[in-house]
Design a protein around this motif. Structure first.
Motif, PDB file in Angstrom:
ATOM      1  N   ALA A 198       0.814  -1.225   0.000  1.00 54.67           N
ATOM      2  CA  ALA A 198       0.000   0.000   0.000  1.00 54.67           C
ATOM      3  C   ALA A 198       0.839   1.262   0.000  1.00 54.67           C
ATOM      4  CB  ALA A 198      -0.935   0.002   1.205  1.00 54.67           C
ATOM      5  N   ARG A 199       2.051   1.195   0.556  1.00 53.65           N
ATOM      6  CA  ARG A 199       2.908   2.385   0.611  1.00 53.65           C
ATOM      7  C   ARG A 199       3.826   2.404  -0.602  1.00 53.65           C
ATOM      8  NH1 ARG A 199       5.902   0.765   5.893  1.00 53.65           N
ATOM      9  NH2 ARG A 199       5.920  -1.125   4.612  1.00 53.65           N
ATOM     10  N   PHE A 200       3.960   3.568  -1.236  1.00 50.78           N
ATOM     11  CA  PHE A 200       4.899   3.631  -2.348  1.00 50.78           C
ATOM     12  C   PHE A 200       6.326   3.798  -1.858  1.00 50.78           C
ATOM     13  CE2 PHE A 200       7.701   6.160  -4.968  1.00 50.78           C
ATOM     14  CZ  PHE A 200       7.876   5.264  -6.017  1.00 50.78           C
ATOM     15  N   GLY A 201       6.590   4.876  -1.120  1.00 49.85           N
ATOM     16  CA  GLY A 201       7.960   5.225  -0.778  1.00 49.85           C
ATOM     17  C   GLY A 201       8.694   4.195   0.044  1.00 49.85           C
ATOM     18  N   ARG A 202       7.964   3.458   0.872  1.00 45.48           N
ATOM     19  CA  ARG A 202       8.585   2.468   1.748  1.00 45.48           C
ATOM     20  C   ARG A 202       8.177   1.041   1.398  1.00 45.48           C
ATOM     21  NH1 ARG A 202      11.190   5.134   5.797  1.00 45.48           N
ATOM     22  NH2 ARG A 202      10.672   7.336   5.975  1.00 45.48           N
ATOM     23  N   VAL A 210      -3.359   4.613  -8.171  1.00 47.27           N
ATOM     24  CA  VAL A 210      -3.446   4.322  -6.734  1.00 47.27           C
ATOM     25  C   VAL A 210      -4.675   3.467  -6.437  1.00 47.27           C
ATOM     26  CG1 VAL A 210      -2.206   6.416  -6.096  1.00 47.27           C
ATOM     27  CG2 VAL A 210      -4.697   6.470  -6.287  1.00 47.27           C
ATOM     28  N   GLY A 211      -4.764   3.008  -5.191  1.00 48.43           N
ATOM     29  CA  GLY A 211      -5.887   2.177  -4.784  1.00 48.43           C
ATOM     30  C   GLY A 211      -5.790   0.749  -5.288  1.00 48.43           C
ATOM     31  N   VAL A 212      -4.582   0.328  -5.674  1.00 47.86           N
ATOM     32  CA  VAL A 212      -4.390  -1.013  -6.233  1.00 47.86           C
ATOM     33  C   VAL A 212      -4.244  -2.029  -5.106  1.00 47.86           C
ATOM     34  CG1 VAL A 212      -2.950  -2.434  -7.741  1.00 47.86           C
ATOM     35  CG2 VAL A 212      -3.269   0.006  -8.248  1.00 47.86           C
ATOM     36  N   THR A 213      -4.953  -3.143  -5.196  1.00 44.10           N
ATOM     37  CA  THR A 213      -4.886  -4.205  -4.192  1.00 44.10           C
ATOM     38  C   THR A 213      -4.713  -5.550  -4.897  1.00 44.10           C
ATOM     39  OG1 THR A 213      -7.305  -4.416  -4.178  1.00 44.10           O
ATOM     40  CG2 THR A 213      -6.333  -2.922  -2.554  1.00 44.10           C
ATOM     41  N   GLY A 214      -4.711  -6.623  -4.110  1.00 45.58           N
ATOM     42  CA  GLY A 214      -4.529  -7.959  -4.682  1.00 45.58           C
ATOM     43  C   GLY A 214      -3.051  -8.277  -4.838  1.00 45.58           C
ATOM     44  N   ALA A 262      -2.802  -7.273 -10.367  1.00 49.37           N
ATOM     45  CA  ALA A 262      -2.753  -5.842 -10.675  1.00 49.37           C
ATOM     46  C   ALA A 262      -2.314  -5.608 -12.126  1.00 49.37           C
ATOM     47  CB  ALA A 262      -1.802  -5.128  -9.715  1.00 49.37           C
ATOM     48  N   VAL A 263      -1.316  -6.369 -12.560  1.00 46.76           N
ATOM     49  CA  VAL A 263      -0.835  -6.209 -13.934  1.00 46.76           C
ATOM     50  C   VAL A 263      -1.912  -6.619 -14.929  1.00 46.76           C
ATOM     51  CG1 VAL A 263       0.877  -6.987 -15.624  1.00 46.76           C
ATOM     52  CG2 VAL A 263       1.582  -6.501 -13.271  1.00 46.76           C
ATOM     53  N   GLU A 264      -2.598  -7.715 -14.656  1.00 49.03           N
ATOM     54  CA  GLU A 264      -3.660  -8.166 -15.556  1.00 49.03           C
ATOM     55  C   GLU A 264      -4.787  -7.126 -15.622  1.00 49.03           C
ATOM     56  OE1 GLU A 264      -3.574 -10.556 -17.604  1.00 49.03           O
ATOM     57  OE2 GLU A 264      -1.734 -11.494 -16.900  1.00 49.03           O
ATOM     58  N   GLN A 265      -5.135  -6.543 -14.480  1.00 56.21           N
ATOM     59  CA  GLN A 265      -6.165  -5.505 -14.477  1.00 56.21           C
ATOM     60  C   GLN A 265      -5.710  -4.281 -15.256  1.00 56.21           C
ATOM     61  OE1 GLN A 265      -6.692  -5.579 -10.035  1.00 56.21           O
ATOM     62  NE2 GLN A 265      -8.854  -5.514 -10.552  1.00 56.21           N
ATOM     63  N   PHE A 266      -4.443  -3.953 -15.118  1.00 52.18           N
ATOM     64  CA  PHE A 266      -3.901  -2.820 -15.872  1.00 52.18           C
ATOM     65  C   PHE A 266      -3.999  -3.084 -17.376  1.00 52.18           C
ATOM     66  CE2 PHE A 266      -0.293  -0.985 -18.161  1.00 52.18           C
ATOM     67  CZ  PHE A 266      -0.455   0.368 -17.876  1.00 52.18           C
ATOM     68  N   ALA A 324      -8.379  -2.590   2.931  1.00 49.91           N
ATOM     69  CA  ALA A 324      -6.992  -2.899   2.584  1.00 49.91           C
ATOM     70  C   ALA A 324      -6.035  -1.906   3.232  1.00 49.91           C
ATOM     71  CB  ALA A 324      -6.818  -2.883   1.061  1.00 49.91           C
ATOM     72  N   ALA A 325      -6.419  -0.631   3.241  1.00 49.50           N
ATOM     73  CA  ALA A 325      -5.574   0.386   3.857  1.00 49.50           C
ATOM     74  C   ALA A 325      -5.461   0.162   5.359  1.00 49.50           C
ATOM     75  CB  ALA A 325      -6.128   1.772   3.562  1.00 49.50           C
ATOM     76  N   LEU A 326      -6.587  -0.190   6.002  1.00 43.31           N
ATOM     77  CA  LEU A 326      -6.571  -0.452   7.440  1.00 43.31           C
ATOM     78  C   LEU A 326      -5.701  -1.658   7.773  1.00 43.31           C
ATOM     79  CD1 LEU A 326     -10.322   0.204   8.317  1.00 43.31           C
ATOM     80  CD2 LEU A 326      -8.365   1.531   9.099  1.00 43.31           C
ATOM     81  N   LYS A 327      -5.800  -2.705   6.952  1.00 40.09           N
ATOM     82  CA  LYS A 327      -4.966  -3.883   7.174  1.00 40.09           C
ATOM     83  C   LYS A 327      -3.490  -3.531   7.044  1.00 40.09           C
ATOM     84  CE  LYS A 327      -8.266  -7.482   5.779  1.00 40.09           C
ATOM     85  NZ  LYS A 327      -8.573  -8.536   4.781  1.00 40.09           N
TER      86      LYS A 327
END
Length: 219
Positions: A18-22, A88-92, A97-101, A192-195
């Motif tokens: 969920a985090r980009f930078g880290r 953003v908001g990508v999960t799974g 994610a690549v297939e959805q893209f 997902a963000a809470l998890k």
């Protein structure tokens, strides 16, 4: 086309981070051939500026899109200058994610969706301070407070300082670094963000306990 996906592990079946930078890893994928490369993020433990450094690190790899859960303004600006688009908001998993893209399910965002320092001190602060407190006897001092979010982090009272104190009952978090309360996320993305935030807190608590154990051994 080359894209980058933030990941918790080094394989295509790892969950999207969920985090980009880290993010622990970035998976660079060629969407035409599906060849991929896992790159370990050297900025995971950076004291500050992880978003900027990680964005520069990825932009240098000639990717056109970055898929992640959340992206703050610093990284967003670096990518904007480099001509890299953010989703953003990508999960799974990374593979999903690549297939959805590739199927056109995603649209690039035109603005960051979290504040600066999401995933470290500033992004985790006041929310948990309001959520888990109740006493006045187990604060952990100002230093720990800054680490967990500006001195109002995890609400365990004020006994030894202000670092982890100030909690009052179970009120909703107001500074966790994402904006679900403003309607930017679906229920699934909210969860997902809470998890992810729970996972980050668990890691931080583990590090705190390791420091305590180390200090005890040195006595």
């Amino acid at each position: 086309m080359k894209i980058a996906v933030t990941a918790t592990g080094s394989s295509m079946d790892s969950p999207v981070e969920a985090r980009f930078g880290r993010a622990p890893y970035y998976i660079i994928v060629d969407t035409d051939t599906m060849t991929n490369e896992a790159i370990e993020n050297p900025n995971v433990s950076a004291g500050g500026g992880a978003g900027i450094q990680s964005a520069q690190f990825i932009a240098e790899r000639d990717v056109k899109f970055v898929l992640t859960g959340n992206c703050g303004p610093n990284a967003f600006n670096v990518f904007g200058a480099a001509g890299v688009q953010i989703i953003v908001g990508v999960t799974g998993t990374v593979r999903q994610a690549v297939e959805q893209f590739k199927s056109g399910a995603f649209a690039a965002t035109n603005q960051p969706n979290v504040e600066s320092h999401f995933g470290m001190g500033g992004g985790m602060g006041r929310g948990m301070g309001q959520g888990m407190g109740g006493g006045r006897g187990m604060g952990m001092g100002r230093g720990m407070g800054q680490g967990m979010g500006g001195g109002r982090g995890m609400g365990m009272g004020r006994g030894m300082g202000q670092g982890m104190g100030g909690g009052r009952g179970m009120a909703p978090a107001s500074g966790f670094g994402y904006q679900a309360q403003q309607g930017n996320f679906s229920k699934e993305e909210e969860l997902a963000a809470l998890k992810e935030q729970a996972r980050v807190l668990q890691e931080q608590l583990k590090n705190i306990q390791e420091q305590i154990d180390k200090s005890d051994k040195q006595k």
